[in-house]
Design a protein around this motif. Structure first.
Motif, PDB file in Angstrom:
ATOM      1  N   ILE A  80      36.660 197.472 -28.492  1.00 36.06           N
ATOM      2  CA  ILE A  80      36.325 197.283 -29.909  1.00 36.06           C
ATOM      3  C   ILE A  80      37.581 197.438 -30.766  1.00 36.06           C
ATOM      4  O   ILE A  80      37.814 196.666 -31.692  1.00 36.06           O
ATOM      5  N   GLY A  81      38.399 198.420 -30.421  1.00 43.72           N
ATOM      6  CA  GLY A  81      39.589 198.694 -31.227  1.00 43.72           C
ATOM      7  C   GLY A  81      40.549 197.522 -31.255  1.00 43.72           C
ATOM      8  O   GLY A  81      40.915 197.017 -32.317  1.00 43.72           O
ATOM      9  N   PHE A  82      40.945 197.087 -30.072  1.00 40.12           N
ATOM     10  CA  PHE A  82      41.848 195.932 -30.030  1.00 40.12           C
ATOM     11  C   PHE A  82      41.088 194.654 -30.347  1.00 40.12           C
ATOM     12  O   PHE A  82      41.629 193.711 -30.903  1.00 40.12           O
ATOM     13  N   GLY A  83      39.811 194.659 -29.963  1.00 39.25           N
ATOM     14  CA  GLY A  83      39.006 193.464 -30.174  1.00 39.25           C
ATOM     15  C   GLY A  83      38.890 193.115 -31.649  1.00 39.25           C
ATOM     16  O   GLY A  83      38.791 191.941 -32.011  1.00 39.25           O
ATOM     17  N   ALA A  84      38.909 194.126 -32.507  1.00 38.05           N
ATOM     18  CA  ALA A  84      38.847 193.839 -33.936  1.00 38.05           C
ATOM     19  C   ALA A  84      39.990 192.915 -34.322  1.00 38.05           C
ATOM     20  O   ALA A  84      39.816 191.977 -35.102  1.00 38.05           O
ATOM     21  N   LEU A  85      41.165 193.148 -33.735  1.00 35.67           N
ATOM     22  CA  LEU A  85      42.298 192.276 -34.058  1.00 35.67           C
ATOM     23  C   LEU A  85      42.162 190.929 -33.362  1.00 35.67           C
ATOM     24  O   LEU A  85      42.605 189.910 -33.886  1.00 35.67           O
ATOM     25  N   ALA A  86      41.534 190.938 -32.205  1.00 34.26           N
ATOM     26  CA  ALA A  86      41.369 189.671 -31.486  1.00 34.26           C
ATOM     27  C   ALA A  86      40.222 188.842 -32.060  1.00 34.26           C
ATOM     28  O   ALA A  86      39.936 187.771 -31.566  1.00 34.26           O
ATOM     29  N   GLY A  87      39.568 189.342 -33.091  1.00 39.93           N
ATOM     30  CA  GLY A  87      38.501 188.573 -33.709  1.00 39.93           C
ATOM     31  C   GLY A  87      37.215 188.591 -32.924  1.00 39.93           C
ATOM     32  O   GLY A  87      36.425 187.655 -32.991  1.00 39.93           O
ATOM     33  N   VAL A  88      36.983 189.667 -32.175  1.00 42.49           N
ATOM     34  CA  VAL A  88      35.749 189.740 -31.391  1.00 42.49           C
ATOM     35  C   VAL A  88      34.555 189.896 -32.327  1.00 42.49           C
ATOM     36  O   VAL A  88      34.572 190.718 -33.237  1.00 42.49           O
ATOM     37  N   TRP A  89      33.538 189.077 -32.068  1.00 42.58           N
ATOM     38  CA  TRP A  89      32.338 189.142 -32.877  1.00 42.58           C
ATOM     39  C   TRP A  89      31.690 190.514 -32.690  1.00 42.58           C
ATOM     40  O   TRP A  89      31.616 190.995 -31.566  1.00 42.58           O
ATOM     41  N   PRO A  90      31.124 191.180 -33.673  1.00 47.20           N
ATOM     42  CA  PRO A  90      31.065 190.790 -35.093  1.00 47.20           C
ATOM     43  C   PRO A  90      32.174 191.411 -35.933  1.00 47.20           C
ATOM     44  O   PRO A  90      32.008 191.577 -37.127  1.00 47.20           O
ATOM     45  N   PHE A  91      33.289 191.776 -35.287  1.00 47.26           N
ATOM     46  CA  PHE A  91      34.389 192.383 -36.052  1.00 47.26           C
ATOM     47  C   PHE A  91      35.432 191.335 -36.413  1.00 47.26           C
ATOM     48  O   PHE A  91      36.616 191.629 -36.498  1.00 47.26           O
ATOM     49  N   HIS A  92      34.988 190.121 -36.569  1.00 49.92           N
ATOM     50  CA  HIS A  92      35.928 189.034 -36.816  1.00 49.92           C
ATOM     51  C   HIS A  92      36.002 188.691 -38.300  1.00 49.92           C
ATOM     52  O   HIS A  92      36.802 187.856 -38.683  1.00 49.92           O
ATOM     53  N   THR A  93      35.172 189.307 -39.122  1.00 49.97           N
ATOM     54  CA  THR A  93      35.025 188.752 -40.477  1.00 49.97           C
ATOM     55  C   THR A  93      36.261 188.948 -41.337  1.00 49.97           C
ATOM     56  O   THR A  93      36.371 188.321 -42.384  1.00 49.97           O
ATOM     57  N   TRP A  94      37.196 189.780 -40.897  1.00 52.55           N
ATOM     58  CA  TRP A  94      38.452 189.854 -41.652  1.00 52.55           C
ATOM     59  C   TRP A  94      39.242 188.569 -41.486  1.00 52.55           C
ATOM     60  O   TRP A  94      40.049 188.223 -42.343  1.00 52.55           O
ATOM     61  N   SER A  95      38.986 187.900 -40.360  1.00 52.17           N
ATOM     62  CA  SER A  95      39.851 186.771 -40.004  1.00 52.17           C
ATOM     63  C   SER A  95      39.736 185.591 -40.968  1.00 52.17           C
ATOM     64  O   SER A  95      40.753 185.105 -41.465  1.00 52.17           O
ATOM     65  N   PRO A  96      38.532 185.095 -41.264  1.00 47.83           N
ATOM     66  CA  PRO A  96      38.485 183.956 -42.181  1.00 47.83           C
ATOM     67  C   PRO A  96      39.078 184.288 -43.550  1.00 47.83           C
ATOM     68  O   PRO A  96      39.927 183.545 -44.052  1.00 47.83           O
ATOM     69  N   ASP A  97      38.678 185.408 -44.113  1.00 48.65           N
ATOM     70  CA  ASP A  97      39.207 185.752 -45.433  1.00 48.65           C
ATOM     71  C   ASP A  97      40.698 186.033 -45.368  1.00 48.65           C
ATOM     72  O   ASP A  97      41.464 185.590 -46.225  1.00 48.65           O
ATOM     73  N   GLY A  98      41.087 186.771 -44.333  1.00 48.03           N
ATOM     74  CA  GLY A  98      42.493 187.147 -44.219  1.00 48.03           C
ATOM     75  C   GLY A  98      43.383 185.936 -44.022  1.00 48.03           C
ATOM     76  O   GLY A  98      44.386 185.765 -44.713  1.00 48.03           O
TER      77      GLY A  98
END
Lengths: 515, 165, 99, 615
Positions: free
Chosen positions: A235-253
Motif C-alpha cells: 500500500i505504501g509504495f503502491g500509493a505512488l505506483a497508482g494502485v487502486w484506490p490510492f491512485h486519485t492523486w495521479s489524475p489531479d497531480g
C-alpha cells in the motif's frame, strides 16, 4: 573508477542543483547550461554504468559503500543490478529530455531546475541503493520536491461540486493546483508512513544490525512480519505506483503539474512505487508476497480496466494521459503479481516502456497546451495541418500506449500477459488484453479529435510545429520507444539477469518452472 | 547529628523562602525570596562537596539572574504592582496539582534504591574542569555558541523598533 | 544524609515552582517559578553526582546553570517586548496564538 | 538459378520497402517533393517484386532466425525469415500487387499535393514492409507483430484524407474492430506459449505452428489456440460480424482499397490460417465453425453487394464474400483451395479496384449512377474491368472459376452440404451483382460526368492491363502453386463445377436482363427492397455503434464519475474529516500560556503516575 561511478551518477544532478543556488536568477542561459550539464553528466554516468555492467557475471556490481551511521548499520551503499541499469538509463533520459522540455519555464526558472535536479538524484538513488535506509531517504527526496513543483509551476482547473460528498467542496479547493499538490504529497506521505513502519519491522526483524538489502534479504522473517509488512509496503509504495484506490492523486497531480514534472513524475517517479513493491516487498518478504499476490494481481486488473475506462470518459487531454498511466501501471503491478519470469521481466520492461511513452505523451501535451492554451479535447481538431510533426509523435506515443508491436509497450504488455496466463490466472491476462483494447479506443479517439479533421478553428491561431529544443525530447523518446520495441533485448537482457536471480527465492520454484 | 541539624536548618530556609517566593504579593519580594532560596541551595551544594558549583550558583544566579529580574521588574513598572493582578484565582487546583506531583515523586524516590552519599573530599575544580573540557568538550562549545546566540537574540528582541525612524 | 533526603527536598522545591508557574499571571512571576524548578533539578543532579561518585552530574549542573541564565535573559527580553506591545506583562494578555 | 541464397532474397524483399519507408519518412525534403518520393517508393516495390520472383523461381526453402525474447537466460521467441513455397508465392503476390498499385497511384493521386503524395508513399512503403514481414514470418509471434503493423498501415492509409471527418472515423473504426479481434490472436499466442511450455522439458514455450506443436498440445489445446486465432482472422479478413470496418475503409484512396482491403491485407487472416494449418487441423470444431461462418459471410455479403450504389462498396462487400469462400474452403479441410482462391482473388480483385479507380478518376464520383456509358470513352480500362468481373463471376477459363471450383469441390467432398449450397448460391449472386456493376457503370444511361471522361493515363493503364493478364492466367497456375504448397491439383469437370458454372451464367443473365437489357425493370424488382434493407450491413453496424456508445462510453463515463466523486470523494472526505476535526480541536488552543502549562503539568503527573503504576 568504476566503484565511484554510481556515486558520481547519482550525485551529479544534486551537485548541479547545489551549483545552481549560487547562480544569479537572471542569468537564464547559465541556469539552463548548468542544468543541462548536470543532466548530461547523469546521462553519461548512466551510460557508463550500462557499458560497465558485466552481463556474464550478473548480480550487483559497481558497489560503493560509505558508512553513515555505523552504530545503526546505515551506510550509503550503491550498487547496480540488472534492473538498475535500464531504470537508471530511463531516469537519465527523462531528466535530459525534461530539461529540454522545460527550457523556457517561467517564472523562477532557477528554482524549478534546482528542484527538478534534486528530485532526479533521489530517483536514481532509489534505483541503485543497496541500503534500505538510504533507499527510503532517496525515495523521500524524490517525492517531496513534487509539492513545490506543482504548487508553484502548475496549472489546474476547478472540479465542479457533485456526487455524494459535495459538501466537502466548501472546505477543499478541489481541482486547484495547491489542492493537487497537497493531495499528492499527503497521499504519498501517508504511504511513506506505512513504508517506514514496515522498514523498522524489517530492520529489527533482521537483528537491528544493518539496513543492507543483501543482509535483509538473507533473513527469514516471522510470518506476521511477512504478512503485514508486505501489505504495508504494497500500500505504501503502491500509493505512488497508482494502485487502486490510492491512485486519485495521479489524475489531479499529473494534470496540474508542469510539463517536465509530469514527464518525470509519470515517467519515472511512479515506477519508484512499483520498484519498491518488488525490490523491497517481494524480495525481502517472499512469504508475504506469496500470500498477497492474489490481491495485488486482482487490484492490478482493476487498475488496468478501470483506469482505461476512466480515461475514455475524460475530455481534458492531461487527464486522459494521467488515467492511462494509472492503467499502465496496473500492467506493471500485474506482472509483479504473476511471480513468473516473464511477468517480472514484463513488469520492469513496462516501467521503462511506460516511462518513455508517458514522457513523450506529456511532452506533447505540454507542447499542444503551450500553443493552443487549451487542454479541452472536444474543442480541438485539425491540428495536424499546423503541427504535423507533433501529430506523428503523438501517434507514436498512442500506438505504444495501446501496445502496438514494434514499439516498446507491446513487448512489456505481451510478457506480462504471458506471465499472467502462466501463473494460472487466465482472467488477469484477459483483463490485460481488454485493457489494451480500451486503450486503443481512447487514445486513437483522442488522437483523431485533436489532430484529424478540417483545419483548426479560429481560436487556435498561433499553432506552430515543434521547433528547436522541443525536437530533442520528442526525437529521443520516440526513438527509444521504437528501438526498444524492435530489439527489446537491449533492455531485456539486463532485466532478465536480475529477475532470474531474485525470482526463484521469491516464488520458491526452480527457474525452469518459472519460465 | 550536627550534620543532620545543619541540613534541617538549610532545608527549612530553602523551603520557607521558596514558598514565600511563589506566594508573595509583591513581585520585588518574590525576587528577593528567590535569591534567598538560591543561596540556601548553594549551601546545600557545599554540603554535597560541590564548592565550585556553590560559588557559581551565587555568582550567576544570585548575582546575575536575580539582578536581571529586578531590572525586569523595574523596567516593566511592576515594582509596586500588588494584589490580584499578580495572582490568578485558580489557586486550589494548583495546590492540589503540586501536592499530587510531590506525592508521586516522593513515592518514586522512596521506591528507588539509591546509593548512599559517599563521603569523600570535595571535588577539586581541576577535576571538574577536566571533565568539562575533555569528556564534554562538544557540549561545552555548543553552550558557548548558545550563549552567544542568546546574547544576540536578547538584543534583537529588546531593541526598540522605532530607533530606525 | 541519605540521598533520598536531597531528592525529596528537590521534589518539594520543584513542586513549589510548579505552584508558582501555575498561579502567577505576571510573566516575571512565572519566570521565578521556573527558576525554582531548575534549581530543584540542579540540586538533584549534584546530589546524584555525589551519590555516584562521578563528576558528570556536576558538569551537567553547570551546563544547566548556564542554560538557565540564557533562558532568563531571553525570557526577560520577551517580557520587555510583551510589555512594550501590550503595556502589560500579564500572560493572559498575550493570546495571539489562539487556535 | 543460383543468383543469391533464398534468405538473402527474402531479406531484400522485406528490407527494401523498409529502406524506402525510412528514406521517404525521415528525409523531409524528399517527402515533401512528392513525385521523387513516389519513385523511391516504387523502386522499393520493384526490388521486392524482383526478389520475390527470383525466390519463386529459385524454389528452395530456408530459414533464418534471430533470438528476440527470452526468459531466465534462454530464448523462446525469434524473428527472421522463413522461405518456403507458401511464403515465396505469397510474397510474389503481395509485392506484385503492391507494385501495380504504387504505379497506378502515380496517375490516380496526381491531384494530391506533393507533401501528401510523399506521405502516401511513406505509408505504402510501411505497408509493404509489414506485409512482406508478415508473409515471411517463421512463427506466429512475428506474424502477429507484422499483423499489427499492417493494421497500422491500414489505419494510416484509410485516414489518408485526414481532413475529412468521415475518413478519420473510418480509419479509427477499422483499427478498433481489428484490434478487438486481435485480442484473440494475442490471447492465442499466450495460450500457445503456455501450452507448449507445459509440454517442454526446460519450461520454455514456443510460438511455432508446426505439426509437432499441434501434436504436443493436443486437440483441446489446439482448439483453444486455433479458436482464438480465428477470432483475429474474423477481424482482419472481415468475417461476419466483424466485417463492418471493411466497407467504411473505402474512405481511403481507391488504390489503397485495391492493395490493402481487397488483395493483400485482408487476406492476411486467410494466410494466418494457411500457415498455422496444423493447429487448425488438430481442432475440428474450429474448422467446422469456419466452414459455416465463411459460407454465411459469403452469402450475406453477396446479398448486400447487390443493393449498393457505390462502386467501391460493391467491391468491398464482394471482398467480404470472397474471403468467406476462402475461410469456408479452409474450414472444409482444403488448404490448397483456400490458398488458391486467395492467390487468384488477389489478382482479379486488385484489377477490379484499380479498374474502378480508373472509372472514378474519370468521373470524380463513386456512384454507379454517375458513371454509365463509360465503355465508349474507356475501352481499355473497361475491357480490363469486365475481365475482372467475369473472373470474379466464375466464368470458365478465367482465374476465379478454377479456385472457386476447388473450394466448392472440397466442400462437396467433405460432405458439408449446407455450406456447399450456400456457397453455390453466393456464386450465382456474385455473378449477378458484378453484371449489375458492369451494366450500370460501363453501359446503361450516361451519367452527367460521362461526357468529359477520357481514358486513363499510361501509369494507370499499365498496372491494370498487367493485372488483367493475371485475372485470365492465374487460374492455370494451379498446378505449380499446388506443388509449392505441397498439394496435388489438376482440374477436371465435376458435378459441382457444372452447377456452379450454370448458376454463374444464370446470375450474369439475370443481371444483364435487369440492368443491361432492362427486360425486367428495376421497379418491378422493388418487392425485394425490404430484404435488401433488412439485411443491409447497417443493422450490424448499428448494433456495433450502440455497443460502443452505450456499453463502452456509457460504462466509461460511469466509471469516471465513480472515480471522481466516490473513490476520490472518499479521499476528499478523509481530508474534510481531518480539517473539520482540526476546527473542533482548535478551541482547545486558548492561546494563554497558563493553560498550556497546566496541560503540560497534568501530563507530567499522569506520566509519573503511569511510570509508578508499571514499576
Amino acid at each position: 573508477m568504476s566503484q565511484h561511478l554510481l556515486d558520481f551518477t547519482v550525485a551529479a544532478p544534486a551537485f548541479a542543483a547545489l551549483l545552481l543556488l549560487f547562480i544569479p536568477v537572471r542569468a537564464m542561459n547559465v541556469v539552463r547550461g548548468v542544468s543541462l550539464v548536470g543532466a548530461l553528466a547523469h546521462l553519461g554516468g548512466a551510460i557508463a554504468v550500462a557499458l560497465n555492467y558485466d552481463r556474464a557475471v550478473g548480480g550487483v556490481q559497481m558497489v560503493s559503500t560509505h558508512a553513515v551511521v555505523p552504530s545503526m548499520g546505515i551506510a550509503l551503499t550503491f550498487g547496480v543490478d540488472g534492473w538498475g541499469v535500464p531504470l537508471l538509463l530511463l531516469t537519465a533520459v527523462m531528466l535530459t529530455t525534461g530539461v529540454f522540455a522545460s527550457w523556457n519555464v517561467q517564472p523562477r526558472a532557477r528554482d524549478f531546475f534546482v528542484l527538478l535536479l534534486l528530485l532526479t538524484s533521489g530517483v536514481a538513488g532509489v534505483f541503485v541503493s543497496l541500503d534500505l535506509f538510504i533507499f527510503f531517504l532517496c525515495y523521500e527526496i524524490a517525492v517531496l520536491p513534487m509539492y513545490l513543483l506543482i504548487a508553484i509551476w502548475g496549472t489546474a482547473k476547478k472540479v465542479e461540486a457533485a456526487g455524494p460528498f459535495r459538501f466537502v467542496w466548501k472546505m477543499l479547493d478541489v481541482g486547484g493546483k495547491e489542492y493537487a499538490a497537497m493531495k499528492l504529497t499527503l497521499m504519498l506521505l501517508a504511504g511513506s508512513a506505512l513504508i517506514l513502519a514496515a522498514m523498522l519491522a524489517l530492520y529489527t526483524g533482521a537483528g537491528s544490525t544493518s539496513f543492507d538489502l543483501r543482509h535483509l534479504a538473507m533473513t527469514t522473517y516471522a510470518p506476521s512480519v511477512q504478512t503485514w509488512g508486505f501489505l504495508a509496503i504494497w500500500i505504501g509504495f503502491g500509493a505512488l505506483a497508482g494502485v487502486w484506490p490510492f491512485h486519485t492523486w495521479s489524475p489531479d497531480g499529473h494534470a496540474a503539474a508542469p510539463t517536465a514534472v509530469s514527464m518525470l513524475h509519470a515517467g519515472v517517479l511512479m515506477k519508484l512505487g512499483a520498484f519498491g513493491v518488488i525490490r523491497i516487498g517481494m524480495i525481502l518478504l517472499p512469504e508475504g508476497a506469496r500470500d498477497w499476490v492474489w490481491l495485488v494481481g486482482s487490484v492490478a486488473m482493476i487498475n488496468i480496466v478501470y483506469g482505461a475506462m476512466s480515461a475514455m470518459a475524460q475530455k481534458d487531454l492531461k487527464y486522459i494521459v494521467a488515467y492511462s498511466s494509472v492503467s499502465h501501471m496496473g500492467v506493471v503491478m500485474l506482472g509483479a503479481a504473476t511471480l513468473t519470469i516473464n511477468g517480472w521481466n514484463g513488469a520492469v520492461f513496462q516501467m521503462v516502456a511506460h516511462g518513455l511513452m508517458t514522457g513523450l505523451f506529456f511532452a506533447l501535451v505540454g507542447l499542444v497546451y503551450g500553443r493552443s492554451h487549451s487542454r479541452w479535447v472536444p474543442d480541438m481538431g485539425g491540428f495536424a495541418n499546423k503541427m504535423p510533426a507533433v501529430a506523428v509523435f503523438f501517434t507514436i506515443a498512442s500506438l505504444s500506449s495501446l501496445g502496438l508491436p514494434g514499439l516498446a509497450g507491446f513487448v512489456a504488455e505481451f510478457l506480462v500477459f504471458l506471465g499472467a496466463w502462466q501463473s494460472g490466472q487466465v482472467i488477469w491476462a484477459v483483463a490485460g488484453l481488454v485493457g489494451a483494447f480500451v486503450t486503443a479506443v481512447y487514445v486513437l479517439r483522442a488522437s483523431k479529435s485533436i489532430f484529424w479533421g478540417p483545419g483548426p478553428s479560429e481560436q487556435f491561431h498561433d499553432l506552430t510545429d515543434a521547433h528547436g529544443t522541443e525536437w530533442v525530447a520528442l526525437t529521443v523518446l520516440a526513438t527509444a520507444l521504437i528501438v526498444l520495441g524492435i530489439w527489446p533485448r537491449l533492455g531485456l537482457d539486463f532485466i532478465d539477469i536480475a529477475t532470474s536471480e531474485y525470482l526463484p527465492a521469491v516464488a520458491q520454484q526452480t527457474l525452469e518452472a518459472l519460465r | 547529628m550536627a550534620e543532620t541539624i545543619a541540613f534541617g536548618i538549610i532545608a527549612a530556609c530553602m523551603l520557607g523562602s521558596g514558598l514565600l517566593a511563589v506566594t508573595s504579593k509583591k513581585l520585588v519580594h518574590s525576587v528577593l525570596w528567590l535569591a534567598a532560596t538560591l543561596v540556601s541551595t548553594a549551601a546545600l551544594y557545599v554540603a554535597l562537596a560541590a564548592p565550585f558549583l556553590a560559588a557559581m550558583q551565587i555568582v550567576l544566579y544570585t548575582g546575575g539572574v536575580v539582578t536581571l529580574m529586578l531590572f525586569g521588574v523595574m523596567l516593566t513598572d511592576q515594582a509596586h504592582d500588588v494584589g490580584a493582578a499578580n495572582l490568578s484565582g485558580k489557586r486550589l487546583p494548583a495546590v492540589l496539582l503540586g501536592l499530587l506531583l510531590f506525592g508521586l515523586l516522593a513515592a518514586a524516590i522512596q521506591r528507588t534504591s539509591l546509593p548512599p552519599i559517599v563521603e569523600a573530599p570535595p571535588a577539586s575544580t581541576v577535576e571538574l574542569g577536566k571533565v568539562l573540557l575533555l569528556d564534554h568538550v562538544v557540549a561545552f562549545e555548543a553552550l558557548s555558541v548558545l550563549l552567544l546566540a542568546t546574547m544576540i537574540g536578547a538584543i534583537v528582541l529588546a531593541r526598540r523598533n522605532d530607533v530606525q525612524d | 544524609m541519605p540521598t533520598s533526603a536531597y531528592l525529596l527536598l528537590g521534589a518539594a522545591l520543584f513542586c513549589m515552582g510548579v505552584f508558582g508557574v501555575l498561579t502567577r499571571r505576571n510573566a516575571i512571576g512565572v519566570l521565578i517559578g521556573v527558576e525554582l524548578m531548575t534549581n530543584a533539578v540542579n540540586l538533584n543532579l549534584i546530589a546524584l553526582s555525589r551519590a555516584n561518585g562521578h563528576l558528570t552530574g556536576q558538569a551537567f549542573a553547570l551546563f544547566s546553570l548556564a542554560l538557565t541564565v540564557a533562558e532568563v535573559i531571553v525570557g526577560l527580553a520577551i517580557v520587555l517586548l510583551l510589555y512594550r506591545s501590550h503595556r502589560s506583562v500579564l500572560t493572559d494578555s498575550a493570546v495571539e496564538m489562539k487556535g | 538459378m543460383n543468383i543469391a541464397s533464398p534468405i538473402t532474397l527474402a531479406a531484400v524483399a522485406v528490407m527494401a520497402p523498409l529502406a524506402t519507408f525510412l528514406i521517404i519518412g525521415l528525409i523531409a525534403p524528399l517527402r515533401r517533393s512528392g513525385k521523387p518520393a513516389a519513385w523511391v517508393g516504387i523502386l522499393g516495390a520493384t526490388t521486392s517484386t524482383v526478389a520475390a520472383a527470383l525466390l519463386v523461381v529459385d524454389g528452395r526453402s530456408d530459414i533464418l532466425i534471430a533470438d528476440w525474447l527470452g526468459a531466465g537466460g534462454k530464448f523462446f521467441a525469434s524473428i527472421g525469415f522463413q522461405v518456403d513455397g507458401i511464403s515465396a508465392s505469397m510474397l510474389l503476390v503481395v509485392s506484385l500487387v503492391a507494385w501495380c498499385v504504387q504505379v497506378f497511384s502515380l496517375g490516380y493521386m496526381s491531384d494530391e499535393t506533393p507533401a501528401g503524395l510523399g506521405r502516401y508513399y511513406t505509408w505504402h512503403s510501411l505497408f509493404l514492409f509489414s506485409m512482406n514481414g508478415l508473409v515471411m514470418s517463421p512463427n506466429a509471434l512475428q506474424l502477429f507483430l507484422c499483423w499489427e503493423l499492417v493494421g497500422l498501415a491500414s489505419y494510416l492509409l484509410i485516414g489518408f484524407y485526414f481532413r475529412k471527418p468521415s475518413a478519420g472515423r473510418a480509419a479509427v473504426k477499422a483499427f478498433w474492430i481489428t484490434k478487438l479481434a486481435d485480442i484473440g490472436l494475442g490471447a492465442g499466442l499466450v495460450a500457445l506459449y503456455v501450452l507448449t511450455a507445459k509440454a517442454s522439458p526446460d519450461g520454455l514455450g514456443s510460438f511455432d505452428w508446426s505439426p509437432q506443436v499441434a501434436q504436443a498440445i493436443g486437440t483441446g489445446g489446439a482448439t483453444v489456440v486455433a479458436g482464438l486465432f480465428f477470432v483475429a482472422v474474423m477481424g482482419k479478413s472481415a468475417q461476419f460480424p466483424l466485417h463492418i470496418w471493411l466497407p467504411d475503409a473505402m474512405e481511403g484512396p481507391t488504390p489503397v482499397s485495391a492493395l490493402l482491403h481487397a488483395a493483400t491485407m485482408v487476406a492476411a487472416g486467410v494466410y494466418l490460417v494457411v500457415r498455422a494449418y496444423p493447429l487448425f487441423q488438430a481442432a475440428p470444431d474450429v474448422l467446422l465453425f469456419m466452414t459455416y461462418l465463411g459460407a454465411w459471410t459469403a452469402i450475406f455479403a453477396a446479398v448486400i453487394a447487390t443493393v449498393q450504389t457505390d462502386i467501391k462498396k460493391v467491391l468491398a462487400y464482394s471482398t467480404c464474400s470472397q474471403l468467406g469462400y476462402m475461410v469456408s474452403g479452409l474450414g472444409a479441410g482444403s488448404l490448397f483451395g483456400g490458398y488458391f482462391h486467395l492467390f487468384t482473388h488477389a489478382g482479379f480483385k486488385a484489377l477490379l479496384f484499380l479498374g474502378a479507380g480508373a472509372l472514378i478518376h474519370a468521373v470524380h464520383s463513386n456512384e454507379l449512377t454517375d458513371m454509365g456509358g463509360l465503355w465508349r470513352k474507356m475501352k481499355l480500362s473497361g475491357t480490363a474491368f469486365i475481365l475482372g468481373a467475369l473472373a470474379l463471376a466464375g466464368v470458365p477459363g478465367l482465374a476465379g472459376f478454377f479456385s472457386k471450383d476447388t473450394i466448392l469441390e472440397a466442400l462437396h467432398a467433405s460432405g458439408q452440404t449446407v455450406p456447399w449450397l450456400m456457397l453455390l448460391l453466393a456464386a450465382g449472386l456474385t455473378a449477378f451483382y458484378m453484371t449489375r456493376v458492369v451494366a450500370l457503370a460501363l453501359f446503361g444511361k450516361p451519367g452527367h460526368h460521362t461526357e468529359h471522361a477520357h481514358e486513363a493515363p499510361a501509369s494507370m493503364l499499365i498496372p491494370v492491363l498487367l493485372l488483367a493478364v493475371t485475372a485470365v492466367g492465374a487460374g492455370y497456375m494451379g498446378g505449380p502453386l499446388a506443388k509449392m504448397v505441397g498439394a496435388e491439383y489438376a482440374f477436371h469437370w465435376s458435378m459441382t463445377g457444372i452447377i456452379a458454372t450454370s448458376l454463374g451464367l444464370l446470375g450474369i443473365a439475370a443481371g444483364w436482363a435487369i440492368y443491361g437489357a432492362r427486360i425486367v425493370t428495376a421497379e418491378q424488382l422493388a418487392v425485394f427492397a425490404p430484404i435488401g434493407n433488412f439485411i443491409r450491413a447497417s443493422a450490424v453496424d448499428r448494433s456495433a455503434a450502440w455497443v460502443y456508445r452505450n456499453a463502452m462510453l456509457g460504462l466509461g463515463s460511469g466509471i469516471a464519475w465513480f472515480d471522481r466523486y466516490v473513490v476520490d470523494g472518499v479521499m476528499n472526505l478523509t481530508a474534510w474529516l481531518a480539517m473539520s476535526g482540526g476546527q473542533q480541536l482548535r478551541t482547545f488552543q486558548s492561546g494563554r500560556a497558563g493553560d498550556y502549562v497546566y496541560a503540560v503539568l497534568v501530563g507530567v503527573v499522569l506520566l509519573v503516575a503511569a511510570g509508578l503504576w508499571n514499576a
